[in-house]
Design an enzyme around this catalytic site. Sequence first.
Site, PDB file in Angstrom:
ATOM      1  N   HIS A 261       0.772  -1.189  -0.062  1.00 45.23           N
ATOM      2  CA  HIS A 261       0.010  -0.114   0.144  1.00 45.23           C
ATOM      3  C   HIS A 261       0.778   1.280  -0.116  1.00 45.23           C
ATOM      4  O   HIS A 261       1.902   1.264   0.656  1.00 45.23           O
ATOM      5  CB  HIS A 261      -0.857   0.089   1.070  1.00 45.23           C
ATOM      6  CG  HIS A 261      -2.067   1.051   1.182  1.00 45.23           C
ATOM      7  ND1 HIS A 261      -2.134   2.271   1.215  1.00 45.23           N
ATOM      8  CD2 HIS A 261      -3.478   0.432   0.850  1.00 45.23           C
ATOM      9  CE1 HIS A 261      -3.252   2.967   1.016  1.00 45.23           C
ATOM     10  NE2 HIS A 261      -4.008   1.941   0.913  1.00 45.23           N
ATOM     11  N   ASP A 315      -8.014  -5.500   0.165  1.00 45.60           N
ATOM     12  CA  ASP A 315      -8.291  -6.401  -0.713  1.00 45.60           C
ATOM     13  C   ASP A 315      -7.963  -7.874  -0.444  1.00 45.60           C
ATOM     14  O   ASP A 315      -8.372  -8.740  -1.033  1.00 45.60           O
ATOM     15  CB  ASP A 315      -7.514  -5.904  -2.098  1.00 45.60           C
ATOM     16  CG  ASP A 315      -8.503  -4.652  -2.670  1.00 45.60           C
ATOM     17  OD1 ASP A 315      -9.731  -4.602  -2.378  1.00 45.60           O
ATOM     18  OD2 ASP A 315      -7.842  -3.866  -3.392  1.00 45.60           O
TER      19      ASP A 315
HETATM   20  N1  ACO Z   1       4.059  -7.493  -4.351  1.00 47.05           N
HETATM   21  C1  ACO Z   1       5.504  -7.559  -4.302  1.00 47.05           C
HETATM   22  N2  ACO Z   1       6.249  -6.652  -4.238  1.00 47.05           N
HETATM   23  C2  ACO Z   1       5.605  -5.336  -4.012  1.00 47.05           C
HETATM   24  C3  ACO Z   1       4.088  -5.538  -3.787  1.00 47.05           C
HETATM   25  C4  ACO Z   1       3.451  -6.356  -3.891  1.00 47.05           C
HETATM   26  N3  ACO Z   1       1.917  -6.368  -3.855  1.00 47.05           N
HETATM   27  N4  ACO Z   1       3.880  -3.991  -3.420  1.00 47.05           N
HETATM   28  C5  ACO Z   1       4.861  -3.278  -3.464  1.00 47.05           C
HETATM   29  N5  ACO Z   1       5.957  -4.156  -3.720  1.00 47.05           N
HETATM   30  C6  ACO Z   1       7.423  -3.563  -3.691  1.00 47.05           C
HETATM   31  C7  ACO Z   1       7.704  -3.085  -5.148  1.00 47.05           C
HETATM   32  O1  ACO Z   1       8.274  -4.449  -5.734  1.00 47.05           O
HETATM   33  C8  ACO Z   1       8.838  -2.050  -4.973  1.00 47.05           C
HETATM   34  O2  ACO Z   1      10.115  -2.770  -4.464  1.00 47.05           O
HETATM   35  P1  ACO Z   1      11.405  -1.922  -4.944  1.00 47.05           P
HETATM   36  O3  ACO Z   1      11.594  -0.805  -4.128  1.00 47.05           O
HETATM   37  O4  ACO Z   1      12.513  -3.167  -4.519  1.00 47.05           O
HETATM   38  O5  ACO Z   1      11.422  -1.769  -6.203  1.00 47.05           O
HETATM   39  C9  ACO Z   1       8.309  -1.550  -3.172  1.00 47.05           C
HETATM   40  O6  ACO Z   1       7.518  -2.791  -2.518  1.00 47.05           O
HETATM   41  C10 ACO Z   1       7.410  -0.260  -3.649  1.00 47.05           C
HETATM   42  O7  ACO Z   1       6.334  -0.652  -4.476  1.00 47.05           O
HETATM   43  P2  ACO Z   1       5.603   0.502  -5.535  1.00 47.05           P
HETATM   44  O8  ACO Z   1       4.824  -0.446  -6.340  1.00 47.05           O
HETATM   45  O9  ACO Z   1       6.464   1.472  -5.743  1.00 47.05           O
HETATM   46  O10 ACO Z   1       4.472   0.853  -4.288  1.00 47.05           O
HETATM   47  P3  ACO Z   1       3.341   2.186  -4.623  1.00 47.05           P
HETATM   48  O11 ACO Z   1       2.981   2.655  -3.320  1.00 47.05           O
HETATM   49  O12 ACO Z   1       3.732   2.820  -6.000  1.00 47.05           O
HETATM   50  O13 ACO Z   1       2.189   1.096  -5.085  1.00 47.05           O
HETATM   51  C11 ACO Z   1       0.541  -0.479  -4.766  1.00 47.05           C
HETATM   52  C12 ACO Z   1       1.154   0.571  -4.141  1.00 47.05           C
HETATM   53  C13 ACO Z   1      -0.021  -0.034  -6.273  1.00 47.05           C
HETATM   54  C14 ACO Z   1      -0.728  -0.908  -3.738  1.00 47.05           C
HETATM   55  C15 ACO Z   1       1.536  -1.926  -4.858  1.00 47.05           C
HETATM   56  O14 ACO Z   1       1.607  -1.968  -3.392  1.00 47.05           O
HETATM   57  C16 ACO Z   1       0.812  -2.939  -5.596  1.00 47.05           C
HETATM   58  O15 ACO Z   1       0.726  -2.970  -6.761  1.00 47.05           O
HETATM   59  N6  ACO Z   1       0.014  -4.002  -4.792  1.00 47.05           N
HETATM   60  C17 ACO Z   1      -0.390  -5.004  -5.517  1.00 47.05           C
HETATM   61  C18 ACO Z   1      -1.860  -4.568  -5.822  1.00 47.05           C
HETATM   62  C19 ACO Z   1      -3.071  -4.296  -5.001  1.00 47.05           C
HETATM   63  O16 ACO Z   1      -3.004  -5.271  -4.090  1.00 47.05           O
HETATM   64  N7  ACO Z   1      -3.701  -2.927  -4.948  1.00 47.05           N
HETATM   65  C20 ACO Z   1      -4.827  -2.873  -4.072  1.00 47.05           C
HETATM   66  C21 ACO Z   1      -4.338  -1.703  -3.143  1.00 47.05           C
HETATM   67  S1  ACO Z   1      -5.501  -1.297  -1.703  1.00 47.05           S
HETATM   68  C22 ACO Z   1      -6.607  -0.485  -2.593  1.00 47.05           C
HETATM   69  O17 ACO Z   1      -6.147  -0.007  -3.629  1.00 47.05           O
HETATM   70  C23 ACO Z   1      -8.077  -0.402  -2.372  1.00 47.05           C
END
Ligand code: ACO
Length: 378
Positions: A261, A315
Amino acid sequence: MVACEFQPGLEGIPAAQSQVSFVNGQVGKLEYRGVPIEALAEKSSFLETAYLLIWGKFPKADDLEAFQEDITHHRRIKYRIRDMMKCFPESGHPMDALQASAAALGLFYSRRALDDPAYIRGAVVRLLAKIPTMVAAFEHIRKGNDPVQPRDDLSYAANFLYMLNEQEPDPFLAHVFDICLILHAEHTMNASTFSARVTASTLTDPYAIVASAVGTLAGPLHGGANEEVITMLAEIGSVEKVQPFLEEKLATKSKIMGFGHRVYKVKDPRAKILQKLAEELFARTGGDPAYEIALALEKAVAEKLGSKGIYPNVDFYSGLVYQKLGIPTDLFTPIFAIARVAGWLAHWREQLETNRIYRPSQVYVGEHGLPYITPESR
Ligand code: ACO
């Protein structure tokens, strides 16, 4: 005006001053209008919570009754909206059907009197009342059946489950569903709320605002993730396969759905409440192998990614609860929208109070002064 550096995804940049909700992602705290989410999930109802979010205070008993009555009275949708939905392809995603139907409401209620409190209240009531009916109607229409008419004697949550399944739900299941709606009603400046506020800032009508927010919520990085969680748990198939699945995802740098998140660096407080609800539900209705896989995945992800602050988000457990309520997987995100309409409307009202149209800047990184190239010399 202070110029600031470009931040991808506008991370950390305030887009509004708001009193609607508050999140502290370091400790996992969420409040609606200052009230902790745990208290609302335990003691409130979705419509009371919606009232609190939209009008900024708890309703007195009479006000809540009037609000509920108005919403009950406006649950029906016009036959022309139903007929329009009959023209949608049955293979279309219910979120697309909802976005189109929400926008279509603007055709039928086209007066735009943003300085008239009666207009604002009427739009709030209509949207809260009709969105669930439209979601349930499309579910029947896409199967070739007539929609089920809403029932005035049922609560908001029970009526939705009734319209969906054509069967009065067990009160406990309706209660669980109502709590799910409370948990999804609002969450500060997320993508769909930002979208709602940007659209609201042009002073357009609330149906266009909700339609644009529904379109934003539909993506798999936002509301669409709960659907993907169920697909992922089915793909994993058994507790033994959790570890290899995770290893493969990490090796290919793929995201694990339902984890991570932008704001929470600990477990999402809504996920904690949903997990407890899922356990209560399974205790009453029988276990679910997917839940065992989910628990094993949560543990394995915590070991590998906990240091990065990657924990279950809202979620992760919501899909398991919805599945147990007999809700089809591709309706999970429309149900999220049913709840989030409350938050979008709260932000609409707040935006109107101190409106200034959103018009951010950009950092141009292209070229300048290039010659026009004629088609034959390209
Ligand atoms: N699985 C594995 N690694 C992850 C995940 C994940 N679900 N989420 C974040 N990371 C890692 C990234 O790979 C990144 O690693 P790095 O720094 O080594 O490159 C780091 O954590 C930061 O991740 P970002 O994607 O840059 O974080 P951001 O804040 O942009 O994204 C998001 C947040 C979109 C929710 C992301 O965690 C994600 O895609 N999660 C999966 C989809 C999901 O569950 N979405 C629902 C969110 S809740 C909602 O909207 C109601």
